[in-house]
Structure formats: structure tokens, C-alpha cells
Design a protein around this motif. Structure first.
Motif, PDB file in Angstrom:
ATOM      1  N   ALA A  23      10.031  -1.357 -24.918  1.00 48.05           N
ATOM      2  CA  ALA A  23       8.872  -1.588 -25.780  1.00 48.05           C
ATOM      3  C   ALA A  23       7.643  -1.986 -24.954  1.00 48.05           C
ATOM      4  O   ALA A  23       6.526  -1.524 -25.222  1.00 48.05           O
ATOM      5  N   GLU A  24       7.845  -2.844 -23.950  1.00 49.93           N
ATOM      6  CA  GLU A  24       6.730  -3.257 -23.090  1.00 49.93           C
ATOM      7  C   GLU A  24       6.150  -2.077 -22.313  1.00 49.93           C
ATOM      8  O   GLU A  24       4.959  -2.064 -21.993  1.00 49.93           O
ATOM      9  N   LEU A  25       6.984  -1.107 -22.003  1.00 46.51           N
ATOM     10  CA  LEU A  25       6.536   0.073 -21.259  1.00 46.51           C
ATOM     11  C   LEU A  25       6.100   1.205 -22.195  1.00 46.51           C
ATOM     12  O   LEU A  25       5.821   2.322 -21.741  1.00 46.51           O
ATOM     13  N   HIS A  26       6.059   0.911 -23.498  1.00 42.62           N
ATOM     14  CA  HIS A  26       5.587   1.858 -24.510  1.00 42.62           C
ATOM     15  C   HIS A  26       6.374   3.162 -24.478  1.00 42.62           C
ATOM     16  O   HIS A  26       5.806   4.264 -24.507  1.00 42.62           O
ATOM     17  N   THR A  27       7.681   3.022 -24.405  1.00 43.37           N
ATOM     18  CA  THR A  27       8.549   4.190 -24.423  1.00 43.37           C
ATOM     19  C   THR A  27       9.821   3.847 -25.183  1.00 43.37           C
ATOM     20  O   THR A  27      10.085   2.680 -25.493  1.00 43.37           O
ATOM     21  N   SER A  28      10.609   4.832 -25.510  1.00 39.34           N
ATOM     22  CA  SER A  28      11.869   4.592 -26.207  1.00 39.34           C
ATOM     23  C   SER A  28      12.963   4.280 -25.191  1.00 39.34           C
ATOM     24  O   SER A  28      12.880   4.694 -24.027  1.00 39.34           O
ATOM     25  N   PRO A  29      14.018   3.551 -25.597  1.00 38.99           N
ATOM     26  CA  PRO A  29      15.131   3.294 -24.676  1.00 38.99           C
ATOM     27  C   PRO A  29      15.736   4.582 -24.123  1.00 38.99           C
ATOM     28  O   PRO A  29      16.093   4.644 -22.944  1.00 38.99           O
ATOM     29  N   GLN A  30      15.841   5.618 -24.958  1.00 37.42           N
ATOM     30  CA  GLN A  30      16.422   6.878 -24.496  1.00 37.42           C
ATOM     31  C   GLN A  30      15.572   7.512 -23.394  1.00 37.42           C
ATOM     32  O   GLN A  30      16.092   7.981 -22.377  1.00 37.42           O
ATOM     33  N   THR A  31      14.249   7.521 -23.609  1.00 36.17           N
ATOM     34  CA  THR A  31      13.348   8.097 -22.605  1.00 36.17           C
ATOM     35  C   THR A  31      13.388   7.288 -21.318  1.00 36.17           C
ATOM     36  O   THR A  31      13.406   7.850 -20.208  1.00 36.17           O
ATOM     37  N   LEU A  32      13.432   5.969 -21.451  1.00 39.67           N
ATOM     38  CA  LEU A  32      13.458   5.116 -20.259  1.00 39.67           C
ATOM     39  C   LEU A  32      14.738   5.335 -19.463  1.00 39.67           C
ATOM     40  O   LEU A  32      14.701   5.387 -18.225  1.00 39.67           O
ATOM     41  N   ARG A  33      15.865   5.458 -20.145  1.00 34.77           N
ATOM     42  CA  ARG A  33      17.129   5.732 -19.425  1.00 34.77           C
ATOM     43  C   ARG A  33      17.023   7.052 -18.667  1.00 34.77           C
ATOM     44  O   ARG A  33      17.482   7.159 -17.525  1.00 34.77           O
ATOM     45  N   ARG A  34      16.420   8.042 -19.295  1.00 33.49           N
ATOM     46  CA  ARG A  34      16.282   9.344 -18.644  1.00 33.49           C
ATOM     47  C   ARG A  34      15.368   9.256 -17.422  1.00 33.49           C
ATOM     48  O   ARG A  34      15.672   9.819 -16.366  1.00 33.49           O
ATOM     49  N   ARG A  35      14.271   8.506 -17.541  1.00 32.72           N
ATOM     50  CA  ARG A  35      13.353   8.377 -16.418  1.00 32.72           C
ATOM     51  C   ARG A  35      13.992   7.600 -15.272  1.00 32.72           C
ATOM     52  O   ARG A  35      13.778   7.918 -14.098  1.00 32.72           O
ATOM     53  N   LEU A  36      14.772   6.584 -15.583  1.00 32.95           N
ATOM     54  CA  LEU A  36      15.451   5.833 -14.524  1.00 32.95           C
ATOM     55  C   LEU A  36      16.492   6.693 -13.826  1.00 32.95           C
ATOM     56  O   LEU A  36      16.678   6.596 -12.602  1.00 32.95           O
ATOM     57  N   LYS A  37      17.154   7.557 -14.596  1.00 30.76           N
ATOM     58  CA  LYS A  37      18.113   8.475 -13.978  1.00 30.76           C
ATOM     59  C   LYS A  37      17.397   9.418 -13.016  1.00 30.76           C
ATOM     60  O   LYS A  37      17.908   9.719 -11.930  1.00 30.76           O
ATOM     61  N   GLN A  38      16.198   9.865 -13.397  1.00 31.58           N
ATOM     62  CA  GLN A  38      15.410  10.726 -12.515  1.00 31.58           C
ATOM     63  C   GLN A  38      15.000   9.980 -11.244  1.00 31.58           C
ATOM     64  O   GLN A  38      14.815  10.593 -10.187  1.00 31.58           O
ATOM     65  N   GLU A  39      14.862   8.649 -11.348  1.00 36.71           N
ATOM     66  CA  GLU A  39      14.521   7.836 -10.189  1.00 36.71           C
ATOM     67  C   GLU A  39      15.767   7.343  -9.447  1.00 36.71           C
ATOM     68  O   GLU A  39      15.681   6.463  -8.583  1.00 36.71           O
ATOM     69  N   ASN A  40      16.923   7.902  -9.781  1.00 39.16           N
ATOM     70  CA  ASN A  40      18.187   7.605  -9.099  1.00 39.16           C
ATOM     71  C   ASN A  40      18.644   6.161  -9.261  1.00 39.16           C
ATOM     72  O   ASN A  40      19.224   5.573  -8.346  1.00 39.16           O
ATOM     73  N   THR A  41      18.396   5.575 -10.435  1.00 37.87           N
ATOM     74  CA  THR A  41      18.826   4.198 -10.633  1.00 37.87           C
ATOM     75  C   THR A  41      19.143   3.955 -12.101  1.00 37.87           C
ATOM     76  O   THR A  41      19.161   4.882 -12.916  1.00 37.87           O
ATOM     77  N   SER A  42      19.418   2.701 -12.439  1.00 37.96           N
ATOM     78  CA  SER A  42      19.711   2.299 -13.821  1.00 37.96           C
ATOM     79  C   SER A  42      19.187   0.884 -14.016  1.00 37.96           C
ATOM     80  O   SER A  42      18.893   0.166 -13.047  1.00 37.96           O
ATOM     81  N   PHE A  43      19.103   0.466 -15.279  1.00 36.53           N
ATOM     82  CA  PHE A  43      18.624  -0.886 -15.578  1.00 36.53           C
ATOM     83  C   PHE A  43      19.542  -1.929 -14.959  1.00 36.53           C
ATOM     84  O   PHE A  43      19.072  -2.911 -14.360  1.00 36.53           O
ATOM     85  N   GLN A  44      20.850  -1.724 -15.053  1.00 39.74           N
ATOM     86  CA  GLN A  44      21.782  -2.685 -14.475  1.00 39.74           C
ATOM     87  C   GLN A  44      21.620  -2.772 -12.969  1.00 39.74           C
ATOM     88  O   GLN A  44      21.638  -3.871 -12.388  1.00 39.74           O
ATOM     89  N   GLU A  45      21.447  -1.638 -12.306  1.00 37.32           N
ATOM     90  CA  GLU A  45      21.284  -1.662 -10.848  1.00 37.32           C
ATOM     91  C   GLU A  45      19.985  -2.355 -10.458  1.00 37.32           C
ATOM     92  O   GLU A  45      19.949  -3.117  -9.481  1.00 37.32           O
ATOM     93  N   ILE A  46      18.918  -2.129 -11.196  1.00 33.95           N
ATOM     94  CA  ILE A  46      17.652  -2.804 -10.907  1.00 33.95           C
ATOM     95  C   ILE A  46      17.841  -4.313 -10.971  1.00 33.95           C
ATOM     96  O   ILE A  46      17.390  -5.058 -10.082  1.00 33.95           O
TER      97      ILE A  46
END
Length: 339
Positions: free
Chosen positions: A256-279
């Protein structure tokens, strides 16, 4: 202070040229504020400040910005001279072309060449002559420096679509995920970065005074402290912050803070070779390493500072991250680690 740490692998790889020329690598480490004992720990990491200092020490001791790994010397000041030549370029494309022309003045050539084919722009290493680069550090450094310099000059990240390497996948390849934030390909024909050609028309927004300030710490800082502000990884790290005394924000709040949906954010993090848990895990690891360097802080207190309610849980997590306990890691930083 920086949140980021650098793998022991890159510390050792950066000193290969110095070692082959008879320099005392332990002395180089001490001048950079790194305990040689720390490198006895297999999964040790150093702060980005320490790594920047080490790079400057190596360049100054060898008077060689290729760190003794290239087919010739690149005397200290070569990078700054090239930057002075490109700062007046109107666009990123002009920057890369002028920098390549500058690099061609020296023989054998060590350069990055820009090519554009259809919807792909490619920045490719061109190195003539024999290298002494067994860990690929010089070649990796060229990619990183030229990508981040270009991004800095135009004031926005040049988003990569692929990073290619003309050598087999090395043991330290997992570190590449956090350096390039894009798909990786090994055993390729070239060592190169691919991106959308639209970035080439982006105007250079920096001026000479900004470049003078930039060169006080670069290119060392380009290698050790990437600007992650425009990646989702970096923006999430910034939102989480450094205070772990309270529970971390959840993924939905971050999205929400990044003005995106959780699904979109997961996809973008996957494109950046990472995940929320890893961050979250890597941020805790880096903060723990930072606090362990402050010798006055008790280890049990550090556990709470990085978000662990039980010291035993912190010890287990830290050993998973580094291969040793927090106490052993601190002894390595102090220079008291036994063989």
C-alpha cells in the motif's frame, strides 16, 4: 552508516592483483579497517564503508585502477579524466560512445562498447590482452561501474533486462542476484548488460560541480554502495528502516505504501531476484554485523535491536547467515579468532 554489507569473496577477489605483485594483503586489509582474522570465517561480510576504503587502498598502492588484474595499468585518475570528458554529453548514448572512444586511446584496450539491435541495447566488455582475473572481479566491476555511473548521470536507474557472462556460473553467483536485479545468463558469448534503448535518449542531468563531488568517493562507492532508491528492494528496505524494536510492517502495508497491489509487488520482487522474506532476513543480517562491530554493545542486547525476542533464536539465525555464532564473529572482527 550504510545498511549494506559485502561478501568476503569480493574482498579476497579484489586483492588478487595485489597479492600477485608481492603486496602484503593483511596490511591492505588493516589500512581499510578490516581484520584479517575476519576472513577466516567462510561466510564473513564487511561493511560497504570498509570495502570502499579497501578499493581506494588497492588503487593507490598499485597506482592502478585495474587493481593489477588487467592487461595493462590504468593509473589512478584515469576514471576521473574519462568522467570529465563525458559530463558535457547531452544524453546517455553520447556518454557511452565518448567513453568508448576515450578507452580506445589506450592499448591494449579495456572498454565497454554500446551496441543497439532492434529493441535491445547492449553494453559489452571489450578487453584486449591477457587478464589476471581468476575470480572475474575486474570484469564484474566494469559492468557494475558503467551501469551505475550511467544511472547516476541521468538521475534514474537503467533497468536491466539481462546480465550475461562469458564464463561458467561461479560459486559466488548467488551474490549476482543482489547486484544486477535482473535475469542472469552464464556461458554466454559476451560479458554484457542488456536494457531498453529508450534509456539512451535520457538527458544527462549532472553538472561539473556534482561530478567533482561524486569523484571524491567514486568509483569505489559505485562498487560498494549501489543506489537502490529506485528499486523495489531498496524502497522496501527504506520503509522497514533500522529500528527492529517494534514488529516489522507486513507485506500488505508495504504494498500500500508503494501504491501497488501485493500481487504486483511479489512479481516485481521476483524480477529483482528476491522476496520480501529475503529482504527482511538480509536487512537483519547486515544490521547485526554492523552492531557487532560496536564492541561496547552486549550480544544479547544486539539480539533485541535486530528484532529477536530470544537471544538463542538470534544465535541460530546468525549462524545460518554467517556460519558462526555472533561471539565468534565478533572475535574475528577484533582479530582474536584462533585457527
Amino acid at each position: 552508516m550504510s545498511n549494506l554489507t559485502v561478501s568476503k569473496h569480493f574482498v579476497q577477489a579484489a586483492m588478487v592483483g595485489s597479492q600477485s605483485r608481492g603486496f602484503d594483503t593483511n596490511q591492505l586489509l588493516r589500512e581499510a579497517g578490516i581484520s584479517p582474522d575476519l576472513l577466516k570465517i567462510d561466510m564473513a561480510r564487511v561493511s560497504s564503508d570498509q570495502f570502499s576504503r579497501l578499493m581506494r587502498v588497492i588503487w593507490n598502492q598499485l597506482d592502478d585502477e585495474c587493481m593489477g588484474m588487467g592487461p595493462r595499468k590504468a593509473r589512478v585518475g584515469t576514471f576521473a579524466t574519462m568522467c570529465a570528458l563525458v559530463i558535457d554529453c547531452p544524453t546517455l548514448e553520447a556518454v557511452y560512445h565518448r567513453a568508448y572512444q576515450f578507452s580506445r586511446l589506450f592499448e591494449p584496450m579495456i572498454a565497454m562498447e554500446l551496441t543497439v539491435e532492434g529493441d535491445q541495447a547492449k553494453l559489452m566488455t571489450r578487453i584486449e590482452g591477457k587478464l589476471h582475473d581468476p575470480h572475474y572481479f575486474l570484469r564484474e566491476s566494469l559492468l557494475v561501474i558503467w551501469h551505475r555511473l550511467g544511472s547516476w548521470l541521468i538521475g534514474q536507474p537503467v533497468e536491466l533486462t539481462r546480465a550475461e557472462f562469458s564464463y561458467p556460473k561461479p560459486e559466488h553467483a548467488d551474490e549476482y542476484r543482489h547486484i544486477f536485479h535482473c535475469p542472469l545468463r552464464f556461458d554466454s558469448e559476451h560479458t554484457a548488460l542488456t536494457f531498453d534503448p529508450r534509456f539512451l535518449s535520457a538527458p544527462v542531468i549532472r553538472d561539473k560541480s556534482e561530478m567533482m563531488q561524486f569523484l571524491k568517493t567514486s568509483p569505489a562507492d559505485l562498487l560498494s554502495r549501489p543506489d537502490e532508491s529506485n528499486t523495489f528492494t531498496g524502497r522496501i528496505r527504506a520503509l522497514i528502516g533500522r529500528d527492529f524494536s517494534s514488529p516489522m510492517p507486513d507485506f500488505e502495508w508495504i504494498a500500500a505504501e508503494l501504491h501497488t497491489s501485493p500481487q504486483t509487488l511479489r512479481r516485481r520482487l521476483k524480477q529483482e531476484n528476491t522476496s520480501f522474506q529475503e529482504i527482511k532476513d538480509l536487512l537483519r543480517r547486515d544490521m547485526a554485523i554492523y552492531y557487532l562491530g560496536r564492541q561496547e554493545l552486549p550480544i544479547n542486547e544486539i539480539a533485541g535491536m535486530v528484532g529477536f525476542t530470544e537471544p538463542s533464536t538470534f544465535h541460530r539465525a546468525f549462524k545460518k547467515w554467517t556460519g558462526v555464532t555472533p561471539g565468534a564473529y565478533r572475535e574475528g572482527e577484533r582479530g582474536n579468532l584462533s585457527d
